[in-house]
Write a protein that holds these residues in place. Structure first.
Motif, mmCIF file in Angstrom:
data_model
loop_
_atom_site.group_PDB
_atom_site.id
_atom_site.type_symbol
_atom_site.label_atom_id
_atom_site.label_comp_id
_atom_site.label_asym_id
_atom_site.label_seq_id
_atom_site.Cartn_x
_atom_site.Cartn_y
_atom_site.Cartn_z
ATOM 1 N N ASN A 37 0.597 -1.139 -0.024
ATOM 2 C CA ASN A 37 -0.111 -0.266 -0.063
ATOM 3 C C ASN A 37 0.784 1.186 0.000
ATOM 4 N N ILE A 38 2.010 1.150 0.709
ATOM 5 C CA ILE A 38 3.112 2.301 0.800
ATOM 6 C C ILE A 38 4.225 1.775 0.222
ATOM 7 N N ILE A 89 3.746 -2.595 3.752
ATOM 8 C CA ILE A 89 4.527 -1.554 3.265
ATOM 9 C C ILE A 89 5.653 -2.230 2.227
ATOM 10 N N LYS A 136 6.594 7.158 -1.692
ATOM 11 C CA LYS A 136 6.477 8.358 -0.837
ATOM 12 C C LYS A 136 7.786 8.862 0.097
ATOM 13 N N LEU A 411 4.814 7.659 9.700
ATOM 14 C CA LEU A 411 3.506 6.930 9.194
ATOM 15 C C LEU A 411 2.652 6.605 10.312
ATOM 16 N N SER A 426 -4.134 4.602 3.443
ATOM 17 C CA SER A 426 -2.818 4.991 2.909
ATOM 18 C C SER A 426 -2.842 5.996 1.811
ATOM 19 N N LYS A 427 -3.811 6.516 1.629
ATOM 20 C CA LYS A 427 -3.936 7.740 0.550
ATOM 21 C C LYS A 427 -3.516 8.824 1.072
ATOM 22 N N LEU A 433 3.921 13.126 4.502
ATOM 23 C CA LEU A 433 4.909 12.383 5.026
ATOM 24 C C LEU A 433 5.984 12.892 5.503
#
Length: 848
Positions: A37-38, A89, A136, A411, A426-427, A433
């Motif tokens: 997701n990230i 992650i 990110k 996070l 996770s958007k 961040l």
């Protein structure tokens, strides 16, 4: 500003992509990827070099580094330990090969948008917002040179970059690198620590070797600035060229010169603030030549297994170094021991197995208790997991672990997570961040981590010492102290200080200078060789003054040269002209004397004073002859009497003219009241004797009391030889007296212009006296302000001009009449001229 950045970004992207698509192909990166997701990006120099120096052929990477492979696995391991509920992650890690261009291409891949992996980073509409990248945050790069390039790129998308090894002070400038952070201290703290270490060992002189890159330049500059505030001396600073690590003749020439300077220096420590590859070249040569010096290592190589394994490294001397705080990554060693067991291996692990497969049994394993450099391993040599476990470093690996922990903490705050769920999805944007990461303040084990406004952590350095006492065990890199963030250094063991002082004492400021230089002490024990000043020389180490009659030159300050005498030479063009004019004047005067002797009984000779004219001519000859006394090297008895004797000779000349004027006034003035006292003065010999006698008395007293004497005036390379007027009062009095006589003659002559003088004596004397006064009015300021060998020439020119004014204006017209107007040289002509004069005057009176 935005449009400029976007345009530059677009051009950079086109350049990088065109180069690498043509040479490597789209999928040429060594890359490890795991979805999530990230996504956290990673940049690691798994290979240390490229073959970019080759003129042809495809671009490839070389020097596979096992430690860097393990550091990439630290990132993967640490990411797996981040526990965020319902969120996965992932990672996207690239091998940059330590190359800026490859790192930029990898960064461009990281910054692509997830929805359109083939899209360009720069949007078609430059006014729209840049697309949000899938990645990110980026961990890396290791070196400052690469990190600086990457930082400029990721800042466009507000993606946070956390470096685990880049220490350049330049990266602390937030107006240039707003999204850059690091888990290592800045070189600003390292340079201060090095200065404190030098103080601890009481060293007084050091050498600094930097390199032509961001890391070496800023590091060496910081050292110079910090040392300048202490009593410690920098003997010299050497910046290695950008191509120093190439194996070519230019590198060898530079290395030879550097080693020669180090060998001849008296410095007690050499600080090598440059990258590992440069240090390897220097210390290999130092070991070969058995330098046995003290070296201070920067963090770039202080724990390098490659350099510490150089054969005979102990012959180079002892090594101190600064490394990042050393701590083990919790559980990572066990991870390494088991990472080859799983079926799902990441791309880096699979690549490693192609380089060094696992050994099938323990007897094949490399039996060492430390990590060998890869260049000492055989190609495709099998390695055991125990060997890899020994290769885990405790500084950069821990910094990578800290970087992942920082991201995880950021996070948690951004997504508002607890142990069970996260309030946000996770958007989120990369800038959100980044903001949270900049604000983290937490503890990992015993390490408190937070960032100041420059993106730097509050971490110190460990100080290490390379213990080479047990040769069979290789170099043991031991931690002997630490440099704290508050600027203090822990006490290094006393026995080590004693050891260093003993071994380093041979370099206690002993120094010998080249001839022509002097040894100067500018700090406590800092001595430098400086060229001797003008007028000094040195056979070595101490300048001595040359005598007043000697000098030294910049090219040869090792000896003195005799100064040459400077005076008005006979061969000088000015001297030739003056001498020629004087000879002409003497000849003309003698010719005039002959003419006056031939026509002695004629009226015209009587009109200029009769026998007095010979005295006048004699004084002019004397004046012309005195011109020669101003040329040549001055002597007291000949040259320096020129001015006083000229005063006498010219006074004699003027006194004759004055006596002649009195004769004219008495002869033609019929006013009894006035004529009575003028007739009493009409005694030519008495007038000449009295008038010239006063000047004779003045000049004789001048020559007796304070005569002009020869004087030597030393210059840089010459000695000016001139006569010095010891008493300017006598000189001024002599000129003033002659000027006074000239003025009296001028007044009498001007009054006599109305008299019936057939030969115009009064008019001609008026002109000659006017010229005399004007000449000396012009001469005097020039004489008083002029310096140099031409000063006597000005005196000579003034004397010549004065003599020629009398000769030409007073006497030459008389000779012309003797030779060419003989009809005027009769008494009848004079009588007729006088009668006509008074008849015209009488007519004029009657008419009036």
């Amino acid at each position: 500003m935005f449009y400029l950045c976007v345009s530059m970004m677009f051009l950079m992207w086109l350049f990088v992509m065109s180069v690498f698509h043509s040479s490597l192909g789209q999928n040429s990166f060594l890359r490890a990827y795991s979805p999530g997701n990230i996504i956290i990006g990673g940049l690691f120099p798994i290979h240390l070099k490229t073959n970019r120096t080759n003129t042809s052929g495809p671009l490839s990477c070389s020097d596979y580094d096992i430690q860097m492979f393990l550091r990439s696995q630290v990132m993967i391991y640490a990411i797996s330990k981040i526990n965020l509920p319902n969120i996965t992650i992932g990672y996207d890690i690239y091998d940059t090969c330590g190359d800026v261009s490859l790192a930029l291409r990898a960064t461009l891949q990281l910054l692509k948008n997830q929805s359109d992996p083939q899209s360009c980073l720069v949007p078609a509409d430059a006014q729209s917002k840049l697309p949000e990248p899938e990645t990110k945050v980026v961990i890396g790069e290791r070196t400052s040179e690469v990190s600086i390039a990457v930082a400029r790129l990721v800042a466009l998308s507000s993606v946070a970059q956390i470096s685990y090894g880049s220490t350049s002070e330049l990266l602390s400038r937030k107006y240039k690198f707003p999204t850059f952070l690091r888990t290592v201290p800045s070189d600003e703290y390292q340079t201060r620590g090095m200065v404190e270490l030098v103080k601890t060992f009481y060293w007084q002189t050091v050498i600094i070797v930097g390199s032509d890159d961001e890391y070496g330049k800023y590091g060496s500059d910081g050292l110079v600035e910090t040392f300048s505030k202490t009593d410690i001396c920098i003997e010299f600073v050497h910046i290695l060229s950008a191509d120093f690590n190439k194996n070519d003749s230019q590198t060898q020439t530079e290395l030879t010169k550097l080693l020669e300077k180090i060998e001849n220096s008296s410095a007690e420590a050499i600080i090598l603030f440059t990258k590992e590859s440069n240090v390897e070249i220097i210390l290999e040569a130092a070991s070969k030549h058995k330098f046995n010096r003290t070296w201070i290592a920067s963090d770039a190589w202080s724990s390098s297994s490659k350099i510490s394994a150089i054969p005979g490294i102990q012959l180079a001397g002892q090594v101190f170094g600064f490394i990042f705080k050393q701590k083990e990554v919790p559980g990572f060693k066990d991870y390494v021991m088991s990472m080859f067991n799983g079926t799902q291996k990441n791309a880096f692990v699979e690549y490693h197995l192609t380089q060094h497969p696992l050994c099938s049994n323990q007897s094949e394993e490399v039996k060492v208790n430390y990590c060998l450099p890869n260049n000492q391993l055989k190609s495709e040599q099998c390695l055991g997991t125990s060997f890899l476990a020994n290769c885990i470093d405790r500084d950069e690996s821990y910094n990578i672990y800290l970087a992942v922990q920082v991201i995880g903490e950021g996070l948690r705050h951004l997504l508002k997570c607890d142990d069970h769920h996260c309030e946000r999805s996770s958007k989120f944007t990369a800038s959100e961040l980044l903001s949270e990461i900049q604000k983290v303040n937490f503890t990992v084990g015993t390490t408190c981590i937070f960032f100041n406004r420059d993106g730097d952590p509050s971490l110190g350095y460990d100080i290490v010492y390379w213990n080479m006492s047990e040769f069979n065990k290789g170099v043991q890199i031991q931690t002997i102290g630490e440099y704290l963030p508050n600027g203090k250094i822990t006490k290094v063991p006393e026995f080590l200080v004693h050891l260093i002082n003993q071994t380093g004492s041979v370099y206690n400021c002993a120094k010998t200078c080249d001839p022509g230089q002097e040894l100067k002490k500018i700090k406590i024990c800092c001595k430098v060789c400086v060229s001797c000043a003008d007028g000094a020389f040195s056979p070595g180490n101490a300048c001595k003054r040359c005598t007043d009659n000697q000098y030294s030159i910049a090219e040869q300050r090792d000896q003195c040269f005799n100064k040459t005498d400077e005076f008005l030479l006979w061969t000088d063009p000015f001297s030739v002209i003056l001498s020629s004019l004087a000879v002409v004047g003497i000849i003309v005067t003698i010719v005039f004397a002959v003419l006056f002797a031939v026509y002695l009984k004629t009226p015209i000779v009587k009109a200029v004073g009769g026998y007095l004219c010979f005295l006048e001519l004699f004084s002019l000859v004397a004046g012309f002859c005195l011109t020669f006394t101003f040329i040549g090297k001055p002597t007291e008895k000949i040259h320096c009497v020129g001015v006083p004797l000229f005063g006498v000779s010219f006074t004699l000349c003027i006194s004759c003219i004055l006596a002649n004027l009195l004769q004219i006034l008495v002869a033609f003035n019929f006013d009894l009241n006035v004529g009575s006292w003028i007739k009493k003065l009409n005694k030519p010999l008495l007038v000449v004797t009295i008038v010239s006698g006063i000047q004779v008395a003045l000049s004789v007293s001048w020559l007796i009391v304070k005569p002009p004497i020869p004087k030597e005036t030393p210059g840089k390379v010459t000695i000016l030889q001139q006569c010095e007027t010891q008493s300017p009062e006598y000189f001024i009095a002599m000129l003033a007296y002659n000027a006074f006589l000239g003025f009296i003659c001028f007044v009498f002559a001007f009054k006599g212009k109305q008299l019936p003088d057939l030969y115009k004596n009064a008019s001609l004397i008026t002109i000659s006296m006017l010229l005399f006064v004007v000449i000396w009015i012009i001469f005097l300021p020039i004489y008083l302000t002029l310096t140099g060998k031409y000063k006597p020439a000005v005196q000579s020119a003034a004397i010549l001009t004065s003599c020629f004014s009398v000769l030409g204006c007073h006497l030459a017209p008389k000779c012309y009449i003797m030779l060419f107007r003989k009809e005027l040289n009769h008494e009848s002509a004079i009588t007729e001229y006088i009668r006509n004069h008074y008849e015209r005057k009488g007519i004029s009176v009657v008419q009036s």
